[in-house]
Design an enzyme around this catalytic site. Structure first.
Site, PDB file in Angstrom:
ATOM      1  CG  LEU A 167      -1.719   1.372   1.571  1.00 34.61           C
ATOM      2  CD1 LEU A 167      -3.093   0.670   2.024  1.00 34.61           C
ATOM      3  CD2 LEU A 167      -1.040   2.103   2.686  1.00 34.61           C
ATOM      4  CG  ASP A 171       0.093  10.486   4.223  1.00 27.98           C
ATOM      5  OD1 ASP A 171      -1.020   9.778   3.776  1.00 27.98           O
ATOM      6  OD2 ASP A 171       0.131  10.852   5.153  1.00 27.98           O
TER       7      ASP A 171
END
Ligand code: FRU
Length: 485
Positions: free
Chosen positions: A43, A46
């Protein structure tokens, strides 16, 4: 959906071999992006550590190697000569110290002379899972690796909640000081920003106080990823407030907003010129970060995470999810923030012919909209049904986007339909489609809309209001996506 234990989520990566099979599998996904930065496995969330240093753009992303799950976060490092072509540089920061034992969380970078400094949050947890967020630093070595300082710069304020993170460092030439804007939650659970300053990047940091933002003393419970920049004399404060719903944003409790106004470093006050605005009106856009060292007082360069916390995306089944947005340019003109796709992206346009009504998997579409209502339906089936549907209501000056017609629906409990309110009548739309995302820019930057999208084999048609002039180009690949760990 796979259930992850804490042990699985917080597993430490010891060697690249441990994720090679996962990489080989993930790489075959039809949803892998071709001109957007994406996680090599697992994953990405930010954007972090974004700066121009000695002619190279450095960008990192929050990375959990094992799958589409938020767990032990690394910084994964990518570089680019031009913000368009990206290559993988390997792990930037690994959570390998006691002070960051449960994650190298978000932060920023700044280039000073021949040094590139990185600032991040060391997410420490003790055996009772009690969190201590440390503000930490690293530098770039001559070999291009990030090297941590032995000790954190400073610890959390005891008079605030445990949520104190995401240091964004800026230099204020007038004060001749560096400032850290740190996202925080107060003891009584108000979202806010803490400000620190120092004459030097790696030492001498002192707490200056909480940033006062008049009228927004009670706005969300935590302000993640704050960023302050001056554009052509106007200050811009961008942040991601969470733990609150906001009008027009469905059931989402995560938002990315901005104010235009005045930043006063003497009184630590940001005075907004008007109400907050959404940085992007789409389903999936969060935690945006502006690059340091852009070198142009009129322009910022921003990358966001295409995704939202606490949401689930269809590629979870394939053990990966997330993407960085296209870098975009921010300017302030006539008191308004304008956002445009990174200039030079046109070089990815291919000469290959496009077919009427057929959407290539990676393409750009430009539409000049006439007067009155307008429709643009993307990723429809052969019979014109389904897809991502945009309807413009000229009387209301509002575009409504609906993704409920797609075969793969997701986050339906959060929202499937959202509005984009425009100040000017809709005249132009630029759409950037990659294999699992679409980014729309309205009226040369007045508003933007970013969404993940996972078209199935039958969803590759498009149509729009008859007699509307448009142009379309296939776009070439510009991310290498190689296995570098
Ligand atoms: C925002 C955020 C940051 C934090 C990071 C952890 O999405 O929650 O506040 O540093 O993600 O991955």
């Amino acid at each position: 959906m796979k259930e992850w234990t804490r042990e699985e989520r917080y597993r430490v990566l010891h060697s690249a071999d441990e994720i090679k099979d996962l990489y080989d599998r993930v790489k075959t996904s039809v949803y892998r992006q071709t001109y957007h930065v994406q996680p090599i496995t697992g994953l990405s969330s930010d954007p972090n550590g974004f700066a121009l240093h000695e002619g190279i753009w450095h960008l990192c992303y929050q990375w959990c190697p094992w799958g589409a799950v938020h767990g032990l976060k690394y910084w994964y490092h990518v570089t680019s000569p031009d913000l368009i072509h990206w290559q993988n540089a390997g792990i930037g920061l690994a959570p390998d110290r006691d002070y960051d034992n449960k994650g190298a969380h978000s932060g920023s970078a700044i280039s000073v002379g021949d040094e590139l400094y990185f600032f991040y949050t060391g997410n420490h947890r003790d055996e009772n899972w009690v969190r201590t967020p440390w503000t930490c630093a690293a530098t770039l070595t001559h070999e291009g690796r990030l090297e941590k300082l032995p000790e954190p710069l400073f610890g959390p304020r005891p008079d605030y909640a445990e949520h104190q993170r995401d240091p964004k460092v800026v230099y204020n030439a007038e004060k001749e000081r560096y400032y850290i804007f740190l996202g925080a939650m107060s003891a009584d659970k108000r979202g806010c920003v803490l400000v620190y300053s120092s004459p030097k990047p790696l030492e001498g940091w002192r707490f200056e106080g909480e940033l006062k933002v008049h009228g927004y003393e009670h706005f969300g419970g935590m302000w993640e990823c704050p960023y302050v920049v001056n554009l052509s004399g106007t200050d811009v404060l961008i942040f991601s407030p969470q733990y609150t719903t906001l009008p027009g944003r469905g059931n989402s409790t995560n938002h990315n907003v901005y104010f235009l106004g005045k930043m006063d470093y003497d009184t630590l006050t940001f005075t907004p010129d008007g109400p907050y605005r959404f940085l992007d009106f789409g389903f999936d856009f969060y935690a945006a970060q502006g690059a340091a060292n852009v070198g142009d007082p009129d322009k910022a360069i921003l990358v966001g995470w295409i995704g939202l916390p606490d949401n689930h995306y269809p590629t979870e089944e394939e053990d990966w999810e997330g993407s960085m947005s296209l870098p975009r340019e921010l300017r302030v003109r006539d008191g308004k923030l304008l956002q445009t796709p990174i200039s030079g992206i046109e070089q990815l346009r291919s000469d290959a012919p496009v077919q009427l009504g057929i959407l290539p998997p990676a393409c750009e579409l430009q539409v000049n909209v006439g007067e009155g209502d307008f429709d643009l339906n993307l990723f429809t089936r052969e019979d014109g049904t389904g897809g991502l549907r945009l309807h413009y209501d000229a009387a209301a000056r509002t575009c409504t986007l609906d993704r409920s017609g797609m075969d793969k629906r997701f986050n339906t409990q959060v929202f499937e339909t959202l509005d984009v309110p425009l100040e000017q009548p809709l005249s132009r739309i630029r759409v950037f489609i990659d294999r699992s995302s679409a980014e729309l820019f309205f009226n040369d930057g007045e508003a933007t809309f970013t969404t993940h999208i996972y078209p199935t084999e039958r969803e590759f048609h498009f149509d729009l209001t008859p007699d509307t002039p448009f142009r379309m180009w296939k776009l070439e690949r510009s991310v290498t996506d190689e296995f570098v760990v």
